[in-house]
Design an enzyme around this catalytic site. Structure first.
Site, PDB file in Angstrom:
ATOM      1  N   ALA A 116      22.226 -44.364 -66.865  1.00 51.14           N
ATOM      2  CA  ALA A 116      23.457 -45.769 -66.566  1.00 51.14           C
ATOM      3  C   ALA A 116      22.988 -46.136 -65.351  1.00 51.14           C
ATOM      4  O   ALA A 116      23.276 -47.436 -65.202  1.00 51.14           O
ATOM      5  CB  ALA A 116      24.828 -44.770 -66.316  1.00 51.14           C
ATOM      6  N   GLY A 122       6.883 -45.723 -50.159  1.00 54.62           N
ATOM      7  CA  GLY A 122       6.688 -46.506 -51.546  1.00 54.62           C
ATOM      8  C   GLY A 122       6.373 -45.817 -52.759  1.00 54.62           C
ATOM      9  O   GLY A 122       7.104 -44.773 -53.093  1.00 54.62           O
ATOM     10  N   THR A 150       5.704 -49.610 -48.852  1.00 52.86           N
ATOM     11  CA  THR A 150       6.909 -50.643 -48.784  1.00 52.86           C
ATOM     12  C   THR A 150       7.104 -50.866 -47.361  1.00 52.86           C
ATOM     13  O   THR A 150       6.809 -50.233 -46.430  1.00 52.86           O
ATOM     14  CB  THR A 150       7.921 -49.986 -49.588  1.00 52.86           C
ATOM     15  OG1 THR A 150       9.102 -50.806 -49.754  1.00 52.86           O
ATOM     16  CG2 THR A 150       8.645 -48.618 -48.638  1.00 52.86           C
ATOM     17  N   ASP A 154      21.698 -44.437 -46.954  1.00 54.04           N
ATOM     18  CA  ASP A 154      22.179 -43.580 -48.280  1.00 54.04           C
ATOM     19  C   ASP A 154      21.027 -43.859 -49.309  1.00 54.04           C
ATOM     20  O   ASP A 154      20.977 -44.699 -49.837  1.00 54.04           O
ATOM     21  CB  ASP A 154      23.500 -43.990 -49.041  1.00 54.04           C
ATOM     22  CG  ASP A 154      23.822 -42.977 -50.075  1.00 54.04           C
ATOM     23  OD1 ASP A 154      23.128 -42.102 -50.301  1.00 54.04           O
ATOM     24  OD2 ASP A 154      25.056 -43.187 -50.609  1.00 54.04           O
ATOM     25  N   ASP A 187      16.464 -44.675 -59.114  1.00 55.01           N
ATOM     26  CA  ASP A 187      17.178 -45.254 -60.488  1.00 55.01           C
ATOM     27  C   ASP A 187      16.973 -46.895 -60.018  1.00 55.01           C
ATOM     28  O   ASP A 187      16.949 -47.733 -60.937  1.00 55.01           O
ATOM     29  CB  ASP A 187      18.590 -44.851 -60.562  1.00 55.01           C
ATOM     30  CG  ASP A 187      18.683 -43.525 -60.943  1.00 55.01           C
ATOM     31  OD1 ASP A 187      17.638 -42.989 -61.365  1.00 55.01           O
ATOM     32  OD2 ASP A 187      19.953 -42.787 -60.715  1.00 55.01           O
ATOM     33  N   ASN A 207       9.881 -51.377 -55.522  1.00 55.72           N
ATOM     34  CA  ASN A 207       9.727 -50.914 -54.021  1.00 55.72           C
ATOM     35  C   ASN A 207      10.699 -51.695 -53.283  1.00 55.72           C
ATOM     36  O   ASN A 207      11.723 -51.085 -52.559  1.00 55.72           O
ATOM     37  CB  ASN A 207       8.405 -50.875 -53.180  1.00 55.72           C
ATOM     38  CG  ASN A 207       7.563 -49.766 -53.347  1.00 55.72           C
ATOM     39  OD1 ASN A 207       7.991 -48.671 -53.735  1.00 55.72           O
ATOM     40  ND2 ASN A 207       6.351 -49.932 -53.030  1.00 55.72           N
ATOM     41  N   SER A 222      18.660 -51.207 -51.880  1.00 59.63           N
ATOM     42  CA  SER A 222      19.450 -50.113 -52.287  1.00 59.63           C
ATOM     43  C   SER A 222      19.980 -49.184 -51.215  1.00 59.63           C
ATOM     44  O   SER A 222      20.866 -48.847 -51.128  1.00 59.63           O
ATOM     45  CB  SER A 222      19.373 -49.817 -53.526  1.00 59.63           C
ATOM     46  OG  SER A 222      18.390 -48.507 -53.590  1.00 59.63           O
ATOM     47  N   GLY A 250      26.322 -45.509 -51.113  1.00 54.92           N
ATOM     48  CA  GLY A 250      26.970 -45.403 -52.650  1.00 54.92           C
ATOM     49  C   GLY A 250      25.458 -45.572 -53.619  1.00 54.92           C
ATOM     50  O   GLY A 250      24.588 -45.836 -53.034  1.00 54.92           O
ATOM     51  N   SER A 277      25.527 -49.647 -54.322  1.00 53.24           N
ATOM     52  CA  SER A 277      24.500 -50.272 -53.479  1.00 53.24           C
ATOM     53  C   SER A 277      23.647 -51.197 -54.181  1.00 53.24           C
ATOM     54  O   SER A 277      22.488 -51.827 -53.668  1.00 53.24           O
ATOM     55  CB  SER A 277      23.806 -49.132 -52.967  1.00 53.24           C
ATOM     56  OG  SER A 277      23.086 -48.456 -53.618  1.00 53.24           O
TER      57      SER A 277
HETATM   58  P1  ADP Z   1      14.433 -40.653 -55.845  1.00 54.30           P
HETATM   59  O1  ADP Z   1      15.711 -41.364 -55.402  1.00 54.30           O
HETATM   60  O2  ADP Z   1      14.285 -40.387 -57.101  1.00 54.30           O
HETATM   61  O3  ADP Z   1      14.368 -39.234 -55.002  1.00 54.30           O
HETATM   62  P2  ADP Z   1      12.497 -41.750 -53.978  1.00 54.30           P
HETATM   63  O4  ADP Z   1      13.100 -41.217 -52.888  1.00 54.30           O
HETATM   64  O5  ADP Z   1      10.909 -41.790 -54.070  1.00 54.30           O
HETATM   65  O6  ADP Z   1      13.056 -41.606 -55.380  1.00 54.30           O
HETATM   66  O7  ADP Z   1      12.819 -43.416 -53.617  1.00 54.30           O
HETATM   67  C1  ADP Z   1      12.492 -44.333 -55.040  1.00 54.30           C
HETATM   68  C2  ADP Z   1      11.923 -45.472 -54.284  1.00 54.30           C
HETATM   69  O8  ADP Z   1      12.961 -46.073 -53.343  1.00 54.30           O
HETATM   70  C3  ADP Z   1      10.747 -45.423 -53.358  1.00 54.30           C
HETATM   71  O9  ADP Z   1       9.584 -45.607 -54.127  1.00 54.30           O
HETATM   72  C4  ADP Z   1      10.937 -46.653 -52.326  1.00 54.30           C
HETATM   73  O10 ADP Z   1      10.444 -47.918 -53.114  1.00 54.30           O
HETATM   74  C5  ADP Z   1      12.323 -46.710 -51.993  1.00 54.30           C
HETATM   75  N1  ADP Z   1      12.887 -46.097 -50.870  1.00 54.30           N
HETATM   76  C6  ADP Z   1      13.505 -44.944 -50.965  1.00 54.30           C
HETATM   77  N2  ADP Z   1      13.679 -44.423 -49.518  1.00 54.30           N
HETATM   78  C7  ADP Z   1      13.491 -45.782 -49.052  1.00 54.30           C
HETATM   79  C8  ADP Z   1      13.530 -45.832 -47.387  1.00 54.30           C
HETATM   80  N3  ADP Z   1      14.044 -45.227 -46.503  1.00 54.30           N
HETATM   81  N4  ADP Z   1      12.810 -47.060 -47.156  1.00 54.30           N
HETATM   82  C9  ADP Z   1      12.251 -48.077 -48.048  1.00 54.30           C
HETATM   83  N5  ADP Z   1      12.468 -47.791 -49.435  1.00 54.30           N
HETATM   84  C10 ADP Z   1      12.727 -46.628 -49.678  1.00 54.30           C
END
Ligand code: ADP
Length: 255
Positions: free
Chosen positions: A20, A173, A189, A196, A202, A228, A234, A239, A243
């Site tokens: 979802a 990233g 990234t 959060d 997702d 990324n 998000s 949320g 988000s």
């Molecule tokens: P999950 O939510 O499945 O644990 P990740 O933590 O790897 O997955 O996050 C998925 C993607 O979200 C990352 O590949 C990155 O692009 C982005 N992301 C997550 N945390 C951050 C952060 N603190 N800063 C920038 N991008 C982030």
């Protein structure tokens, strides 16, 4: 302590389920989406379906049932991209992925929640396999704590038969592995202060599905770079679905 009454300070119900969430992110970016799922015949089920409608997601293939089953598969319609997770019986996902393949629909598999003994056929039926570090660890038995580790598990997953692999690495990233003959590519990234990170993966997959559907000739590395940046947006708000950015929130270069 068990049995103890404690005071909570916040109570929050949000919509979820990986399928979802991914569907909502793709829809908010402008993809025409449909959700195939079953929900309970109760107030939660009704609200759940209403939430899809509020996000312009087609629910014609969603069923309300007496016995609730967490059966969720998402499809970006005009059948360009099918996104599957492991929230349902893997055999069902496998069948959906095979049907998509036969009909030249691009497929993304997000092996979440990951299971260690995923059937070997599974790795051969999709275009992009996208997992996070802990899922990659569970599937390969290798530990993932760095970009180099992620490159290694990516190659391992390619060996199992995956078309392409993306391993997401939170603030680092992701790593994209496209074939044994190409070196894995780290796609860094922009580091942001996260409010959060729930649902970041997702948001990434929903964005990836959008780019695959709308820009079929875009290189996978560029799609991953953009996904990324969408996911980074998000994590800056609290949320999960709440988000996820809408098309209007995105800078022109991410639309
Ligand atoms: P999950 O939510 O499945 O644990 P990740 O933590 O790897 O997955 O996050 C998925 C993607 O979200 C990352 O590949 C990155 O692009 C982005 N992301 C997550 N945390 C951050 C952060 N603190 N800063 C920038 N991008 C982030």
């Amino acid at each position: 302590m068990a049995g103890e009454t404690i005071h909570g300070h916040r109570f929050f119900i949000g919509f979820g389920g990986k399928g979802a969430n991914q569907c909502v992110q793709a829809a908010r970016m402008g993809a025409k989406t449909a959700m195939v799922c079953k929900v309970g015949r109760d107030v939660f089920g009704n609200d759940y379906i209403q939430n899809f409608k509020n996000n312009d997601i087609s629910t014609g293939n969603s069923q309300t049932v007496l016995h609730w089953e967490n059966a969720i598969v998402i499809v970006a319609v005009n059948a360009k991209v099918l996104v599957c997770q492991l929230e349902i019986n893997p055999d069902t996902s496998l069948q959906a992925l095979r049907m998509a393949r036969e009909n030249h629909v691009k497929t993304i598999c997000n092996p979440a929640p990951a299971i260690a003994d995923l059937c070997s056929d599974f790795y051969k039926v999709f275009d992009v396999f996208c997992c996070n570090e802990s899922e990659a660890e569970l599937l390969t038995g290798l530990s993932v704590t760095s970009v180099e580790d992620a490159s290694q598990v990516g190659l391992e997953l390619l060996n199992k038969g995956c078309g392409s692999v993306i391993v997401t690495l939170g603030p680092q990233g992701c790593v994209v592995c496209q074939s044994r003959n190409m070196a894995p590519k780290h796609i860094p990234t922009t580091a942001v202060t996260a409010a959060d990170t729930t649902g970041a993966g997702d948001s990434f997959i929903g964005a990836l599905a959008f780019y695959m559907a709308h820009y079929p000739t875009m290189p996978l590395e560029e799609m991953a770079r953009r996904a990324n940046l969408v996911a980074a947006m998000s994590v800056q708000t609290v949320g999960t679905q709440t988000s996820f950015p809408f098309q209007k929130d995105l800078p022109t270069e991410l639309k």
